[in-house]
Design a protein around this motif. Structure first.
Motif, PDB file in Angstrom:
ATOM      1  N   LYS A  59      59.005  53.314  58.747  1.00 35.06           N
ATOM      2  CA  LYS A  59      59.785  54.017  59.772  1.00 35.06           C
ATOM      3  C   LYS A  59      60.308  55.366  59.289  1.00 35.06           C
ATOM      4  O   LYS A  59      60.927  56.098  60.039  1.00 35.06           O
ATOM      5  N   GLY A  60      60.124  55.668  58.005  1.00 33.59           N
ATOM      6  CA  GLY A  60      60.595  56.938  57.460  1.00 33.59           C
ATOM      7  C   GLY A  60      61.969  56.875  56.835  1.00 33.59           C
ATOM      8  O   GLY A  60      62.498  57.897  56.393  1.00 33.59           O
ATOM      9  N   ALA A  61      62.559  55.682  56.811  1.00 32.45           N
ATOM     10  CA  ALA A  61      63.892  55.523  56.208  1.00 32.45           C
ATOM     11  C   ALA A  61      63.761  55.440  54.687  1.00 32.45           C
ATOM     12  O   ALA A  61      62.756  54.970  54.155  1.00 32.45           O
ATOM     13  N   MET A  62      64.783  55.893  54.001  1.00 33.42           N
ATOM     14  CA  MET A  62      64.792  55.837  52.543  1.00 33.42           C
ATOM     15  C   MET A  62      64.843  54.383  52.065  1.00 33.42           C
ATOM     16  O   MET A  62      65.525  53.564  52.661  1.00 33.42           O
ATOM     17  N   VAL A  67      62.601  65.621  42.489  1.00 36.45           N
ATOM     18  CA  VAL A  67      61.622  66.184  43.432  1.00 36.45           C
ATOM     19  C   VAL A  67      60.405  65.256  43.533  1.00 36.45           C
ATOM     20  O   VAL A  67      59.916  64.977  44.632  1.00 36.45           O
ATOM     21  N   ARG A  68      59.910  64.775  42.376  1.00 32.60           N
ATOM     22  CA  ARG A  68      58.763  63.866  42.385  1.00 32.60           C
ATOM     23  C   ARG A  68      59.072  62.577  43.140  1.00 32.60           C
ATOM     24  O   ARG A  68      58.239  62.076  43.903  1.00 32.60           O
ATOM     25  N   VAL A  69      60.259  62.043  42.917  1.00 35.96           N
ATOM     26  CA  VAL A  69      60.647  60.796  43.581  1.00 35.96           C
ATOM     27  C   VAL A  69      60.717  61.000  45.089  1.00 35.96           C
ATOM     28  O   VAL A  69      60.293  60.138  45.861  1.00 35.96           O
ATOM     29  N   SER A  70      61.225  62.135  45.534  1.00 36.68           N
ATOM     30  CA  SER A  70      61.339  62.371  46.974  1.00 36.68           C
ATOM     31  C   SER A  70      59.971  62.454  47.651  1.00 36.68           C
ATOM     32  O   SER A  70      59.844  62.158  48.834  1.00 36.68           O
ATOM     33  N   LYS A  71      58.932  62.819  46.899  1.00 36.21           N
ATOM     34  CA  LYS A  71      57.579  62.901  47.454  1.00 36.21           C
ATOM     35  C   LYS A  71      56.792  61.606  47.271  1.00 36.21           C
ATOM     36  O   LYS A  71      55.705  61.466  47.821  1.00 36.21           O
ATOM     37  N   ASP A  72      57.330  60.673  46.512  1.00 33.22           N
ATOM     38  CA  ASP A  72      56.649  59.411  46.235  1.00 33.22           C
ATOM     39  C   ASP A  72      56.575  58.558  47.496  1.00 33.22           C
ATOM     40  O   ASP A  72      57.565  58.438  48.217  1.00 33.22           O
ATOM     41  N   PRO A  73      55.423  57.954  47.777  1.00 34.11           N
ATOM     42  CA  PRO A  73      55.312  57.112  48.980  1.00 34.11           C
ATOM     43  C   PRO A  73      56.257  55.907  48.977  1.00 34.11           C
ATOM     44  O   PRO A  73      56.610  55.398  50.042  1.00 34.11           O
ATOM     45  N   ARG A  74      56.690  55.465  47.812  1.00 33.48           N
ATOM     46  CA  ARG A  74      57.611  54.336  47.736  1.00 33.48           C
ATOM     47  C   ARG A  74      59.020  54.707  48.179  1.00 33.48           C
ATOM     48  O   ARG A  74      59.871  53.840  48.347  1.00 33.48           O
ATOM     49  N   SER A  75      59.278  55.996  48.360  1.00 32.35           N
ATOM     50  CA  SER A  75      60.624  56.451  48.709  1.00 32.35           C
ATOM     51  C   SER A  75      60.981  56.217  50.169  1.00 32.35           C
ATOM     52  O   SER A  75      62.159  56.206  50.518  1.00 32.35           O
ATOM     53  N   LYS A  76      59.968  56.059  51.009  1.00 30.07           N
ATOM     54  CA  LYS A  76      60.225  55.861  52.438  1.00 30.07           C
ATOM     55  C   LYS A  76      59.434  54.664  52.937  1.00 30.07           C
ATOM     56  O   LYS A  76      58.319  54.420  52.491  1.00 30.07           O
TER      57      LYS A  76
END
Length: 73
Positions: free
Chosen positions: A39-42, A27-36
């Motif tokens: 353009k919003g891509a993973m 959950v923390r990783v999905s909210k991390d700014p480095r995750s996207k």
């Protein structure tokens, strides 16, 4: 399955621990700014963390199931 009850409890605790630790991490990783990216891509960061967490959670579930089956006899 025939394993001692003490070992079965260790497996159960290890499985629960894996789920309790890795689920919030994901959950923390999905909210991390480095995750996207912009353009919003993973990103690769998310992909690697997702693979690490999901693999650990799958192994944790397997460990938990083995422990419960060991207690059940």
């Amino acid at each position: 399955m025939n394993i001692p009850a003490a070992l079965a409890w260790v497996l159960i605790l290890a499985g629960v621990w894996a789920l309790l630790v890795w689920a919030p991490h994901l959950v923390r990783v999905s909210k991390d700014p480095r995750s996207k990216d912009e353009k919003g891509a993973m990103t690769r960061y998310f992909t690697m963390e997702f693979m690490k967490a999901s693999t650990s959670m799958i192994l944790g579930i397997a460990t938990l199931v083995i422990g419960v089956r060991g207690l059940a006899g």
